[in-house]
Motif scaffolding. Structure first.
Motif, PDB file in Angstrom:
ATOM      1  N   ALA A 202     -11.053  19.294 -27.409  1.00 14.75           N
ATOM      2  CA  ALA A 202      -9.481  18.210 -26.563  1.00 14.75           C
ATOM      3  C   ALA A 202      -9.313  18.787 -25.253  1.00 14.75           C
ATOM      4  N   THR A 203     -10.131  19.821 -24.345  1.00 15.54           N
ATOM      5  CA  THR A 203      -9.907  20.395 -23.593  1.00 15.54           C
ATOM      6  C   THR A 203     -10.389  19.294 -22.745  1.00 15.54           C
ATOM      7  N   LEU A 204     -11.727  19.088 -23.677  1.00 14.89           N
ATOM      8  CA  LEU A 204     -12.622  18.145 -22.317  1.00 14.89           C
ATOM      9  C   LEU A 204     -12.197  16.449 -22.488  1.00 14.89           C
ATOM     10  N   SER A 205     -11.230  16.689 -23.336  1.00 14.39           N
ATOM     11  CA  SER A 205     -10.690  15.274 -23.927  1.00 14.39           C
ATOM     12  C   SER A 205      -9.689  15.307 -22.281  1.00 14.39           C
ATOM     13  N   GLY A 206      -8.270  16.415 -22.423  1.00 10.03           N
ATOM     14  CA  GLY A 206      -7.280  15.954 -22.112  1.00 10.03           C
ATOM     15  C   GLY A 206      -7.773  16.510 -19.971  1.00 10.03           C
ATOM     16  N   ILE A 207      -9.213  17.464 -19.936  1.00  9.09           N
ATOM     17  CA  ILE A 207      -9.215  17.212 -18.646  1.00  9.09           C
ATOM     18  C   ILE A 207      -9.932  16.101 -18.090  1.00  9.09           C
ATOM     19  N   TRP A 208     -10.664  14.990 -18.619  1.00 10.44           N
ATOM     20  CA  TRP A 208     -10.890  13.373 -18.235  1.00 10.44           C
ATOM     21  C   TRP A 208      -9.669  12.498 -18.188  1.00 10.44           C
ATOM     22  N   GLN A 209      -8.783  12.316 -20.116  1.00  5.16           N
ATOM     23  CA  GLN A 209      -7.783  11.897 -19.441  1.00  5.16           C
ATOM     24  C   GLN A 209      -6.720  11.904 -18.242  1.00  5.16           C
ATOM     25  N   GLY A 210      -7.160  13.461 -17.684  1.00  3.29           N
ATOM     26  CA  GLY A 210      -5.894  13.710 -16.603  1.00  3.29           C
ATOM     27  C   GLY A 210      -6.563  12.984 -15.323  1.00  3.29           C
ATOM     28  N   VAL A 211      -8.207  13.217 -16.027  1.00  2.00           N
ATOM     29  CA  VAL A 211      -8.519  12.597 -14.436  1.00  2.00           C
ATOM     30  C   VAL A 211      -8.336  11.020 -14.070  1.00  2.00           C
ATOM     31  N   ALA A 212      -8.235  10.274 -14.884  1.00  2.13           N
ATOM     32  CA  ALA A 212      -8.343   8.756 -15.204  1.00  2.13           C
ATOM     33  C   ALA A 212      -6.661   8.594 -14.868  1.00  2.13           C
ATOM     34  N   SER A 213      -6.037   9.372 -15.620  1.00  2.24           N
ATOM     35  CA  SER A 213      -4.570   8.997 -14.572  1.00  2.24           C
ATOM     36  C   SER A 213      -4.309   8.888 -13.308  1.00  2.24           C
ATOM     37  N   LEU A 214      -5.180   9.334 -12.583  1.00  8.57           N
ATOM     38  CA  LEU A 214      -4.999   9.108 -10.539  1.00  8.57           C
ATOM     39  C   LEU A 214      -4.550   8.174 -10.732  1.00  8.57           C
ATOM     40  N   LYS A 215      -4.999   7.059 -11.418  1.00  9.67           N
ATOM     41  CA  LYS A 215      -5.205   5.264 -10.954  1.00  9.67           C
ATOM     42  C   LYS A 215      -3.410   4.720 -11.326  1.00  9.67           C
ATOM     43  N   ASP A 216      -2.990   6.417 -11.616  1.00 11.13           N
ATOM     44  CA  ASP A 216      -1.580   5.542 -11.707  1.00 11.13           C
ATOM     45  C   ASP A 216      -0.534   6.760 -10.250  1.00 11.13           C
ATOM     46  N   VAL A 217      -1.253   7.490 -10.047  1.00 13.77           N
ATOM     47  CA  VAL A 217      -0.598   8.161  -8.265  1.00 13.77           C
ATOM     48  C   VAL A 217      -0.532   7.187  -7.230  1.00 13.77           C
ATOM     49  N   HIS A 218       0.693   7.127  -6.508  1.00 14.00           N
ATOM     50  CA  HIS A 218       1.192   6.695  -6.097  1.00 14.00           C
ATOM     51  C   HIS A 218       0.863   6.678  -5.192  1.00 14.00           C
ATOM     52  N   ASN A 219       0.953   6.197  -3.360  1.00 14.50           N
ATOM     53  CA  ASN A 219      -0.178   6.677  -2.209  1.00 14.50           C
ATOM     54  C   ASN A 219      -1.415   6.877  -2.434  1.00 14.50           C
ATOM     55  N   ILE A 220      -2.354   6.622  -2.835  1.00 13.17           N
ATOM     56  CA  ILE A 220      -3.704   7.131  -3.399  1.00 13.17           C
ATOM     57  C   ILE A 220      -4.268   7.730  -2.090  1.00 13.17           C
ATOM     58  N   PRO A 221      -4.466   7.318  -1.091  1.00 12.64           N
ATOM     59  CA  PRO A 221      -5.084   7.937   0.508  1.00 12.64           C
ATOM     60  C   PRO A 221      -4.224   8.917   0.758  1.00 12.64           C
ATOM     61  N   LEU A 222      -2.944   9.283   0.900  1.00 10.22           N
ATOM     62  CA  LEU A 222      -1.601  10.070   0.309  1.00 10.22           C
ATOM     63  C   LEU A 222      -2.394  11.596   0.017  1.00 10.22           C
ATOM     64  N   PHE A 223      -2.674  10.901  -1.345  1.00  7.70           N
ATOM     65  CA  PHE A 223      -3.233  12.766  -2.664  1.00  7.70           C
ATOM     66  C   PHE A 223      -5.055  12.558  -1.793  1.00  7.70           C
ATOM     67  N   ILE A 224      -5.708  12.077  -1.155  1.00  6.17           N
ATOM     68  CA  ILE A 224      -6.912  12.176  -1.126  1.00  6.17           C
ATOM     69  C   ILE A 224      -6.812  12.802   0.252  1.00  6.17           C
ATOM     70  N   ILE A 225      -5.558  12.765   1.003  1.00 13.12           N
ATOM     71  CA  ILE A 225      -5.609  13.847   2.777  1.00 13.12           C
ATOM     72  C   ILE A 225      -5.186  14.732   1.912  1.00 13.12           C
ATOM     73  N   PHE A 226      -4.185  14.839   1.573  1.00  9.75           N
ATOM     74  CA  PHE A 226      -3.876  16.353   0.436  1.00  9.75           C
ATOM     75  C   PHE A 226      -5.087  16.956  -0.124  1.00  9.75           C
ATOM     76  N   THR A 227      -5.585  15.636  -0.595  1.00  9.09           N
ATOM     77  CA  THR A 227      -7.112  17.022  -1.816  1.00  9.09           C
ATOM     78  C   THR A 227      -7.717  17.629  -0.399  1.00  9.09           C
ATOM     79  N   LEU A 228      -8.152  16.701   0.473  1.00  7.27           N
ATOM     80  CA  LEU A 228      -9.192  17.652   1.892  1.00  7.27           C
ATOM     81  C   LEU A 228      -8.399  17.832   2.100  1.00  7.27           C
ATOM     82  N   GLY A 229      -7.053  18.514   3.262  1.00  6.39           N
ATOM     83  CA  GLY A 229      -6.294  19.428   3.331  1.00  6.39           C
ATOM     84  C   GLY A 229      -6.367  20.710   3.212  1.00  6.39           C
ATOM     85  N   ILE A 230      -6.416  20.700   1.484  1.00  2.04           N
ATOM     86  CA  ILE A 230      -6.345  21.646   0.928  1.00  2.04           C
ATOM     87  C   ILE A 230      -7.782  22.573   1.091  1.00  2.04           C
TER      88      ILE A 230
END
Length: 341
Positions: A202-230
């Motif tokens: 269930a944990t691994l499934s949740g991780i996969w679903q969480g990663v897959a849900s990134l497609k619904d994040v608004h402004n993906i470039p900004l998300f990438i900038i924040f991730t790299l910024g961290i």
């Protein structure tokens, strides 16, 4: 039952402290701590340390900004300030009980901005999956380009990978492979019969679903900038401390990157802010780059202590800011979303 819970809670608090303390005691037994004051006052360039602080703060702020982005697809819209302050508090709280900060920050959003605790916790899983993937990529690249350093490590410890491989015949390789497959298969069958199997699945499934849900994040470039910024901010927060000391200022980016990655992996061990495992891992790698044993001990102790103090200060600030923050209803936080980003 209550007694078991109390004992379990005490173990969760005491074990990380004892583990980290034991490693530090082993590393610093017989160490002359009176020299630390002299190094701090006369041999350390504090300007570089102060210059590193903004990047330590920025890393946590980027994490708060990115977290708010991952909450939007699940229809949760907390205030930016609440997300950032929650991150500040979570890091400080984790110094007492490792990993508890992940739950604490979700609780803060629930209290102040009426965000669903379960949804917030789900996004934390997503964040961790992304960060783990990024660290693995960076680690792989670092190992590839700095293989000679790790070769030196094996040579100095008397462990030659070539000698190990040459001791195997083709039959040995085949038997080893069959045994490995057998062990994995047996482990799989045993886990399948245990309740923990379903939890892990269930944990691994949740991780996969969480990663897959990134497609619904608004402004993906900004998300990438924040991730790299961290991670760029974390790295600069660490790398700039090299210039605080004469014995590390000449080591360069490659050494900083290797020790940063090794230290990042070491903090997986559940001790307060990685105390103990981080010291040992970074100190060991610094020695491989030619830093003296005593000097490496100075570096890891001073840098880790000062950066931990920054985490405490940010945590206190975040807690104070939240104390003066007005609790918002779910409707209010949604209405403010229109003016965000």
């Amino acid at each position: 039952m209550e007694t078991k819970k109390i004992i379990g809670g005490a173990v969760k608090i005491l074990f990380p402290l004892i583990l980290g303390g034991a490693i530090l005691w082993w590393m610093y037994r017989g160490f002359d701590f009176s020299r630390i004051q002299h190094v701090l006052m006369h041999e350390m360039n504090w300007w570089w340390m102060l210059l590193s602080f903004p990047f330590g703060i920025l890393a946590q702020m980027c994490r708060g900004w990115r977290w708010r982005q991952t909450l939007a697809p699940v229809d949760e819209h907390p205030r930016i300030s609440t997300c950032v302050h929650a991150i500040f508090v979570s890091y400080a709280v984790s110094l007492v009980i490792p990993r508890i900060g992940e739950f604490a920050r979700c609780g803060i959003l629930k209290r102040y901005d009426q965000v669903s605790f379960s949804k917030a916790l789900g996004t934390v899983v997503t964040e961790r999956a992304i960060d783990t993937l990024l660290v693995l990529i960076i680690t792989g690249c670092t190992l590839l380009f700095q293989m000679s350093v790790f070769g030196t490590f094996f040579e100095k410890t008397g462990t030659s990978m070539n000698s190990i491989w040459h001791q195997f015949s083709w039959t040995g390789y085949l038997v080893t492979a069959i045994c490995a497959v057998a062990v994995i298969t047996l482990g799989h069958l045993l886990l399948k019969r245990l309740s923990i199997y379903n939890k892990v699945k269930a944990t691994l499934s949740g991780i996969w679903q969480g990663v897959a849900s990134l497609k619904d994040v608004h402004n993906i470039p900004l998300f990438i900038i924040f991730t790299l910024g961290i991670w760029i901010s974390y790295f600069l927060h660490y790398y700039l401390t090299f210039f605080c000391f004469d014995f590390t200022s000449h080591l360069g980016l490659s050494c900083a990157l290797v020790t940063f990655i090794v230290g990042s992996i070491a903090v997986i061990v559940p001790t307060p802010n990685g105390a103990g495992p981080w010291h040992f891992a970074v100190k060991t790698m610094l020695i491989l780059y030619g830093v003296g044993d005593e000097q490496a001990l100075y570096f890891v102790l001073i840098v880790h202590t000062i950066q931990t103090m920054l985490v405490v200060v940010l945590g206190v600030y975040g807690w104070a800011a939240l104390s003066f923050s007005r609790t918002h209803s779910h409707a209010e936080t949604q209405s403010e979303t229109q003016s965000s980003y």
